[in-house]
Design an enzyme around this catalytic site. Structure first.
Site, PDB file in Angstrom:
ATOM      1  CB  THR A  69     -74.452  45.148  -1.482  1.00  0.00           C
ATOM      2  OG1 THR A  69     -73.305  44.299  -1.688  1.00  0.00           O
ATOM      3  CG2 THR A  69     -74.509  45.526  -0.011  1.00  0.00           C
ATOM      4  CD  GLU A 113     -75.713  37.966 -16.856  1.00  0.00           C
ATOM      5  OE1 GLU A 113     -74.762  37.671 -17.598  1.00  0.00           O
ATOM      6  OE2 GLU A 113     -76.907  37.943 -17.213  1.00  0.00           O
ATOM      7  CG  ASP A 157     -70.096  47.591  -9.992  1.00  0.00           C
ATOM      8  OD1 ASP A 157     -70.407  46.472  -9.547  1.00  0.00           O
ATOM      9  OD2 ASP A 157     -69.317  47.726 -10.963  1.00  0.00           O
ATOM     10  CG  PHE A 209     -64.737  43.332   1.946  1.00  0.00           C
ATOM     11  CD1 PHE A 209     -65.094  44.525   2.563  1.00  0.00           C
ATOM     12  CD2 PHE A 209     -64.912  43.235   0.566  1.00  0.00           C
ATOM     13  CE1 PHE A 209     -65.593  45.584   1.827  1.00  0.00           C
ATOM     14  CE2 PHE A 209     -65.426  44.296  -0.184  1.00  0.00           C
ATOM     15  CZ  PHE A 209     -65.770  45.474   0.456  1.00  0.00           C
ATOM     16  N   GLY A 210     -62.065  41.526   0.824  1.00  0.00           N
ATOM     17  CA  GLY A 210     -61.507  41.630  -0.530  1.00  0.00           C
ATOM     18  C   GLY A 210     -59.990  41.834  -0.535  1.00  0.00           C
TER      19      GLY A 210
HETATM   20  P1  ITT Z   1     -72.524  43.182  -4.792  1.00  0.00           P
HETATM   21  O1  ITT Z   1     -72.472  43.249  -6.304  1.00  0.00           O
HETATM   22  O2  ITT Z   1     -73.599  42.296  -4.275  1.00  0.00           O
HETATM   23  O3  ITT Z   1     -72.560  44.542  -4.161  1.00  0.00           O
HETATM   24  P2  ITT Z   1     -69.791  42.255  -5.112  1.00  0.00           P
HETATM   25  O4  ITT Z   1     -68.719  41.839  -4.161  1.00  0.00           O
HETATM   26  O5  ITT Z   1     -70.059  41.342  -6.295  1.00  0.00           O
HETATM   27  O6  ITT Z   1     -71.138  42.503  -4.282  1.00  0.00           O
HETATM   28  P3  ITT Z   1     -68.772  44.266  -6.918  1.00  0.00           P
HETATM   29  O7  ITT Z   1     -69.247  43.593  -8.132  1.00  0.00           O
HETATM   30  O8  ITT Z   1     -68.906  45.756  -6.813  1.00  0.00           O
HETATM   31  O9  ITT Z   1     -69.478  43.706  -5.616  1.00  0.00           O
HETATM   32  O10 ITT Z   1     -67.246  43.846  -6.723  1.00  0.00           O
HETATM   33  C1  ITT Z   1     -66.396  44.626  -5.982  1.00  0.00           C
HETATM   34  C2  ITT Z   1     -65.140  43.827  -5.662  1.00  0.00           C
HETATM   35  O11 ITT Z   1     -64.035  44.738  -5.584  1.00  0.00           O
HETATM   36  C3  ITT Z   1     -65.247  43.173  -4.287  1.00  0.00           C
HETATM   37  O12 ITT Z   1     -65.808  41.888  -4.345  1.00  0.00           O
HETATM   38  C4  ITT Z   1     -63.783  43.177  -3.834  1.00  0.00           C
HETATM   39  O13 ITT Z   1     -63.090  42.110  -4.429  1.00  0.00           O
HETATM   40  C5  ITT Z   1     -63.267  44.488  -4.444  1.00  0.00           C
HETATM   41  N1  ITT Z   1     -63.466  45.596  -3.486  1.00  0.00           N
HETATM   42  C6  ITT Z   1     -64.386  46.600  -3.573  1.00  0.00           C
HETATM   43  N2  ITT Z   1     -64.329  47.396  -2.504  1.00  0.00           N
HETATM   44  C7  ITT Z   1     -63.369  46.885  -1.705  1.00  0.00           C
HETATM   45  C8  ITT Z   1     -62.862  47.241  -0.453  1.00  0.00           C
HETATM   46  O14 ITT Z   1     -63.354  48.249   0.246  1.00  0.00           O
HETATM   47  N3  ITT Z   1     -61.875  46.503   0.063  1.00  0.00           N
HETATM   48  C9  ITT Z   1     -61.377  45.448  -0.607  1.00  0.00           C
HETATM   49  N4  ITT Z   1     -61.820  45.018  -1.783  1.00  0.00           N
HETATM   50  C10 ITT Z   1     -62.815  45.724  -2.343  1.00  0.00           C
END
Ligand code: ITT
Length: 199
Positions: free
Chosen positions: A8, A41, A70, A153-154
């Protein structure tokens, strides 16, 4: 090398996955430690497709068994959005996590509360030969309109867990890694990993 690559580019995920794997006896390495830069992608139509695509790409590039995640946030009042598009959910160019949270709250503001939601994670484990195995985890809660906490995060600061009376951003790593969708996915993936690594 008999190590697991954590596939990741999301630093929040890297920290959680390192912590989740640390007691397993499986040695692991991050893309940064391996000097591997890859942007895969995410054009699949399911979490499983995207997780598999990321795990296979990293495994083939590194020659190591690779674990990808994912994940996404599914909000009932928005028919499951942002879901698969959680990482890209904002009209703003160069958007950051805070912009995505603001966009989500903007879209929810006229909907009746509680704004029930769950996080989903699909974990894919791929070998360099391209074989993939999957595991999943979910975590249920609700979205709240004000941010609370600084961890994670997120969407964590607006994802409230009623049974704890806290948002995910108010949990420490130990708590989040006992309860989260990713923690549950990794727990469900552990038998696959243990078989692959002979543990
Ligand atoms: P990688 O593909 O490199 O792993 P990414 O951030 O693009 O990184 P995803 O496509 O799986 O990963 O997107 C998941 C999104 O969902 C992430 O960026 C957050 O916005 C949200 N998310 C997933 N898990 C979360 C968590 O534990 N807490 C908060 N937000 C989360």
């Amino acid at each position: 090398m008999n190590k697991l690559l954590i596939a990741t580019n999301n630093n929040g995920k890297v920290l959680e996955l390192q912590d989740l794997l640390k007691g397993s006896g499986i040695e692991f390495i991050t893309p940064a430690q391996f000097n591997l830069e890859m942007d895969v992608e995410e054009d699949g139509t399911t979490y499983a497709e995207n997780a598999s695509k990321k795990a296979i790409a990293f495994a083939k590039a590194s020659g190591l068994i690779s674990l990808a995640d994912d994940s996404g946030l599914e909000v009932e009042a928005l028919d499951g959005a942002p879901g698969l598009y959680s990482a890209r959910y904002s009209p703003k160019p160069g958007a950051k996590d805070a912009d995505r949270r603001a966009f989500l709250l903007e879209n929810l503001k006229d909907k009746p509360r509680p704004w029930k939601a769950h996080f989903h994670a699909t974990i894919a484990i791929a070998t360099p030969e391209g074989q993939v195995q999957l595991a999943e985890g979910n975590c249920y809660g609700e979205i709240i309109p004000e941010e609370r906490g600084t961890g994670g995060f997120g969407y964590d600061p607006i994802f409230f867990m009623p049974e704890l009376g806290k948002t995910m951003a108010e949990l420490d790593m130990d708590e989040k890694n006992r309860l989260s969708h990713r923690a549950r996915g990794v727990t469900n993936a552990m038998p696959i990993l243990k078989t692959l690594f002979g543990k």
